[in-house]
Write an enzyme that holds these catalytic residues in place. Structure first.
Site, PDB file in Angstrom:
ATOM      1  N   LEU A 169       0.652   1.040   4.499  1.00  0.00           N
ATOM      2  CA  LEU A 169       0.797   0.694   3.083  1.00  0.00           C
ATOM      3  C   LEU A 169       1.205   1.941   2.302  1.00  0.00           C
ATOM      4  O   LEU A 169       0.370   2.616   1.701  1.00  0.00           O
ATOM      5  CB  LEU A 169      -0.511   0.124   2.518  1.00  0.00           C
ATOM      6  CG  LEU A 169      -0.712  -1.384   2.700  1.00  0.00           C
ATOM      7  CD1 LEU A 169      -0.930  -1.723   4.167  1.00  0.00           C
ATOM      8  CD2 LEU A 169      -1.909  -1.861   1.875  1.00  0.00           C
ATOM      9  N   GLN A 228       6.390  -6.049  -0.180  1.00  0.00           N
ATOM     10  CA  GLN A 228       5.645  -7.293   0.043  1.00  0.00           C
ATOM     11  C   GLN A 228       5.687  -8.170  -1.213  1.00  0.00           C
ATOM     12  O   GLN A 228       5.854  -9.379  -1.133  1.00  0.00           O
ATOM     13  CB  GLN A 228       4.202  -6.969   0.426  1.00  0.00           C
ATOM     14  CG  GLN A 228       3.493  -8.110   1.098  1.00  0.00           C
ATOM     15  CD  GLN A 228       2.206  -7.663   1.750  1.00  0.00           C
ATOM     16  OE1 GLN A 228       1.217  -7.428   1.049  1.00  0.00           O
ATOM     17  NE2 GLN A 228       2.199  -7.538   3.072  1.00  0.00           N
ATOM     18  N   PHE A 229       5.586  -7.542  -2.348  1.00  0.00           N
ATOM     19  CA  PHE A 229       5.839  -8.158  -3.649  1.00  0.00           C
ATOM     20  C   PHE A 229       6.618  -7.139  -4.474  1.00  0.00           C
ATOM     21  O   PHE A 229       6.379  -5.931  -4.357  1.00  0.00           O
ATOM     22  CB  PHE A 229       4.535  -8.529  -4.380  1.00  0.00           C
ATOM     23  CG  PHE A 229       3.791  -9.663  -3.750  1.00  0.00           C
ATOM     24  CD1 PHE A 229       3.982 -10.969  -4.189  1.00  0.00           C
ATOM     25  CD2 PHE A 229       2.906  -9.439  -2.708  1.00  0.00           C
ATOM     26  CE1 PHE A 229       3.298 -12.021  -3.603  1.00  0.00           C
ATOM     27  CE2 PHE A 229       2.221 -10.484  -2.110  1.00  0.00           C
ATOM     28  CZ  PHE A 229       2.413 -11.783  -2.554  1.00  0.00           C
ATOM     29  N   ALA A 230       7.528  -7.612  -5.305  1.00  0.00           N
ATOM     30  CA  ALA A 230       8.324  -6.704  -6.126  1.00  0.00           C
ATOM     31  C   ALA A 230       7.430  -5.805  -6.978  1.00  0.00           C
ATOM     32  O   ALA A 230       7.786  -4.656  -7.258  1.00  0.00           O
ATOM     33  CB  ALA A 230       9.280  -7.494  -7.019  1.00  0.00           C
ATOM     34  N   ASP A 231       6.285  -6.320  -7.378  1.00  0.00           N
ATOM     35  CA  ASP A 231       5.350  -5.553  -8.207  1.00  0.00           C
ATOM     36  C   ASP A 231       4.963  -4.231  -7.555  1.00  0.00           C
ATOM     37  O   ASP A 231       4.739  -3.226  -8.230  1.00  0.00           O
ATOM     38  CB  ASP A 231       4.067  -6.360  -8.447  1.00  0.00           C
ATOM     39  CG  ASP A 231       4.340  -7.779  -8.885  1.00  0.00           C
ATOM     40  OD1 ASP A 231       4.007  -8.125 -10.020  1.00  0.00           O
ATOM     41  OD2 ASP A 231       4.903  -8.552  -8.074  1.00  0.00           O
ATOM     42  N   PHE A 232       4.880  -4.217  -6.220  1.00  0.00           N
ATOM     43  CA  PHE A 232       4.384  -3.038  -5.513  1.00  0.00           C
ATOM     44  C   PHE A 232       5.402  -1.901  -5.470  1.00  0.00           C
ATOM     45  O   PHE A 232       5.078  -0.789  -5.035  1.00  0.00           O
ATOM     46  CB  PHE A 232       3.970  -3.408  -4.086  1.00  0.00           C
ATOM     47  CG  PHE A 232       2.880  -4.455  -4.010  1.00  0.00           C
ATOM     48  CD1 PHE A 232       2.120  -4.792  -5.127  1.00  0.00           C
ATOM     49  CD2 PHE A 232       2.614  -5.103  -2.822  1.00  0.00           C
ATOM     50  CE1 PHE A 232       1.119  -5.757  -5.064  1.00  0.00           C
ATOM     51  CE2 PHE A 232       1.613  -6.061  -2.738  1.00  0.00           C
ATOM     52  CZ  PHE A 232       0.862  -6.395  -3.856  1.00  0.00           C
ATOM     53  N   GLU A 251       4.624   2.610   0.183  1.00  0.00           N
ATOM     54  CA  GLU A 251       5.971   2.242  -0.235  1.00  0.00           C
ATOM     55  C   GLU A 251       6.885   3.448  -0.432  1.00  0.00           C
ATOM     56  O   GLU A 251       8.060   3.413  -0.067  1.00  0.00           O
ATOM     57  CB  GLU A 251       5.899   1.425  -1.538  1.00  0.00           C
ATOM     58  CG  GLU A 251       5.401   0.009  -1.374  1.00  0.00           C
ATOM     59  CD  GLU A 251       3.894  -0.121  -1.235  1.00  0.00           C
ATOM     60  OE1 GLU A 251       3.405  -1.239  -1.024  1.00  0.00           O
ATOM     61  OE2 GLU A 251       3.188   0.927  -1.340  1.00  0.00           O
ATOM     62  N   HIS A 307       1.397  -9.858  -9.063  1.00  0.00           N
ATOM     63  CA  HIS A 307       2.209 -10.497  -8.027  1.00  0.00           C
ATOM     64  C   HIS A 307       3.262 -11.407  -8.645  1.00  0.00           C
ATOM     65  O   HIS A 307       3.810 -12.271  -7.961  1.00  0.00           O
ATOM     66  CB  HIS A 307       1.328 -11.322  -7.078  1.00  0.00           C
ATOM     67  CG  HIS A 307       0.357 -10.513  -6.284  1.00  0.00           C
ATOM     68  ND1 HIS A 307      -0.793  -9.990  -6.829  1.00  0.00           N
ATOM     69  CD2 HIS A 307       0.362 -10.122  -4.983  1.00  0.00           C
ATOM     70  CE1 HIS A 307      -1.456  -9.332  -5.892  1.00  0.00           C
ATOM     71  NE2 HIS A 307      -0.773  -9.392  -4.768  1.00  0.00           N
TER      72      HIS A 307
END
Length: 668
Positions: free
Chosen positions: A406, A430-434, A408, A475
């Protein structure tokens, strides 16, 4: 070798079996950055260069390292590693032109000092944010491992920069993947003016390495023979047995962080003690006492280096100041690439969901490009959070479909490192937010690297995005506008399965950095008959998905479906223009629909303020004013985070407000 090293530890040289020729080579190599430093400090006082980051007192680290590696092994230096550049025989006139912002420098005057790289010399330059270098080294090391090249990559960081999260991510990924990378920490006691004890709560970095499952070695960074011997032996071993190693070089910075900042914060006695350990003076004395170097030869070497420096400076100073060329500035944003849209070879089609179209594109691009590497959290056996890569690991192998820790930032940086070695990389958020925790790598490395020194970033970052699925504030964000403002990126955002496949294939084909947004709510709710064969959709071209005459709706992503629903429900005869590509966006298509209807509204799922619609509406007002029959309107989500509860989320999203504004526009 991990002995206690302090300011009072004497610099004691041992030949370690090296020939006079090797010892003299190290001496000559060590003198060049010191002599350049002496000259630069004079030029700085004369106002002939604007800034200088000194490595005075730390030269032995760079020189030991650069001479220990093979010429075709990558080194990623920092701003105190002048010796890396001179040690790789970069022409001095080109180096000095870089320092002066001249056109013949490595960045054509676009960046300063050591903020550049050179593929020819296997150097990847730093950016001011320091930490991201480590992940790029990981990517280069991964490329060596995938290609089964017996090579090592070496990356520098300072003790201050080690406080950044990128340090942890870079070391962690290298350890997990057993990458052939040497991490060299130049432990000089200060991060600008902040002493080590205010940076971290340990004494030596050799305490950190074991926590990553990594070997660590502490060396006297002021001893060029010890540094050379350490890196040489490590590199020989790592080439045969790939793994990362953390090397801590103990040293001291004798000048300011940058020259103007001075050293008043350093206790006088500490400065005086470390000055006795000067890496150049002590090594020169050792060579003279050992009869490896004579006084006469010493003078000749000094004179020769001084002459070469003056000659290089004369050439650089004679060059005229860089002249702006707007056309070239814009052109150099991207690696030259002309897309020729590829049509499917057969007429065979099948029903595919939006999610299947994305998976299909990834699979076919993996077959088309053997150098394409997929990376992301849980994308291996698990198939990704949304199962898009389900079965890929068994089909393409674990080397090319890589589960990641984990982290990014490190994975995006590793993607850039891969592309430096000629690979393509797809990184799944995994999600654009991340993506926020990998933001720096995208906007400051991927986006700027070609403009700065001509290195392309062949990286596609996939971004599962959007609300409407009751996933809450972290998310569900629409964050495409974060990147829309950043020159050097390309952004695509498909609204249907056909475009989803074609645009992803196009992004993976193009050797430039892309953000590929895919709406989660469309994954399994939207189906269409699309070609089974490989094909691409032209990047930069909008698509008129509905034809009307009353007004124009310009939108993208989920907005396309909202617009279709609204005009059908309200009986409005409207053009609906799906942008599909956000960077570059299709000005010609926008102008054509405005000219046709004279009334235009922009619809976006993103919050209204600061969204992409504001920019495009402003462009319409400036360039199409005479064509308008009504004010340019726009609608978007509320200027709040995305709420979790379905009723709150429905109120947050713009559909009902859009319908009201649509009616207002039609009746204007």
């Amino acid at each position: 070798m991990n002995r206690d090293i302090t300011a009072t530890t004497p610099v004691t040289f041992e030949r370690k079996g090296y020939s006079d020729e090797t010892l003299l080579k190290l001496y000559k190599s060590l003198l060049v950055p010191r002599k350049i430093e002496e000259k630069m400090l004079i030029l700085l006082r004369q106002g002939k260069i604007s800034k200088w980051f000194s490595g005075w007192g730390q030269e032995a680290i760079s020189i030991g390292a650069v001479n220990a590696l093979e010429k075709d092994e990558f080194i990623l230096p920092m701003h105190r590693n002048l010796g890396i550049f001179t040690g790789r025989d970069i022409p001095l006139e080109k180096l000095f032109a870089q320092f002066q912002g001249k056109r013949s420098g490595f960045t054509k005057g676009r960046d300063r000092s050591f903020h550049f790289g050179s593929r020819e010399h296997h150097i990847v330059g730093m950016i001011s944010h320091l930490g991201p270098q480590l992940a790029i080294a990981d990517g280069i090391g991964l490329a060596h491992k995938l290609s089964k090249e017996e090579k090592v990559t070496l990356v520098f960081t300072g003790d201050g920069a080690s406080s950044e999260g990128d340090f942890h991510e870079g070391l962690n990924v290298a350890a997990v993947w057993k990458l052939p990378v040497i991490f060299v920490v130049e432990h000089n006691g200060y991060g600008l003016s902040t002493p080590s004890e205010e940076q971290f709560a340990f004494r030596y970095f050799t305490e950190k390495g074991p926590g990553y499952g990594m070997e660590t070695i502490r060396v006297d960074g002021n001893n060029v023979i010890e540094m050379y011997d350490c890196i040489k032996n490590l590199a020989e071993d790592i080439r045969k047995n790939p793994r990362p190693v953390l090397v801590e070089a103990i040293t001291f910075r004798m000048r300011g962080h940058e020259e103007a900042s001075g050293t008043k914060y350093v206790p006088k006695e500490l400065m005086e003690t470390w000055s006795l350990k000067d890496p150049v003076d002590n090594y020169e004395k050792f060579l003279l006492e050992s009869d490896v170097l004579s006084s006469e030869e010493k003078e000749k070497i000094h004179a020769k280096i001084k002459s070469a420096i003056n000659q290089g400076l004369d050439i650089a100073f004679a060059e005229e100041a860089a002249k702006p060329n707007t056309k070239e500035e814009i052109a150099d944003l991207f690696f030259p690439f002309k897309q020729n849209a590829i049509a499917p070879k057969t007429d065979q089609k099948s029903e595919k969901r939006f999610i299947d179209a994305i998976s299909d594109a990834l699979s076919q691009s993996m077959e088309r490009y053997p150098n394409l590497i997929l990376m992301g959290q849980d994308i291996g056996e698990y198939g990704g959070a949304f199962k898009i890569t389900d079965g890929f690991k068994s089909k393409f192998g674990a080397d090319r479909v890589r589960n990641t820790p984990l982290c990014e930032s490190a994975i995006i940086g590793a993607g850039l490192g891969l592309s430096i070695k000629g690979y393509k990389a797809m990184v799944e958020m995994q999600f654009a937010d991340f993506v926020s925790v990998g933001f720096n790598q995208i906007v400051n490395n991927l986006a700027k690297i070609h403009y700065r020194w001509g290195q392309n970033a062949d990286v596609v970052v996939r971004m599962p995005t959007g609300a409407g699925v009751a996933a809450g504030p972290f998310h569900s964000q629409s964050n495409e506008a974060w990147f829309f403002h950043t020159p050097g990126l390309k952004i695509v955002y498909p609204s249907n399965p056909y475009d989803a496949k074609g645009l992803l294939n196009a992004a993976l084909e193009d050797p430039n950095p892309y953000l590929y947004f895919e709406h989660k709510a469309l994954y399994r709710s939207l189906t269409a008959e699309i070609p089974d064969d490989y094909y691409t959709v032209e990047v930069g071209k909008a698509n008129l998905v509905a034809v009307g005459h009353e007004l124009s709706i310009i939108t993208y992503g989920m907005g396309v479906h909202w617009a279709k629903t609204a005009v059908l429900e309200m009986g409005i005869d409207a053009d609906i223009l799906d942008l599909r590509t956000l960077l570059p966006w299709d000005e010609e298509a926008v102008k054509a629909t405005v000219q046709k209807t004279g009334k235009v509204i922009f619809l976006q799922e993103d919050c209204l303020t600061g969204g992409i619609g504001g920019e495009i509406c402003a462009w319409i007002s400036e360039h199409c004013f005479e064509l308008l029959d009504a004010p340019v309107m726009r609608e978007g989500s509320l200027d709040t985070p995305v709420p979790f509860a379905p009723n709150l989320e429905k109120n947050f999203l713009p559909l009902e407000r859009f319908k009201e504004k649509l009616l207002k526009l039609r009746n204007y």
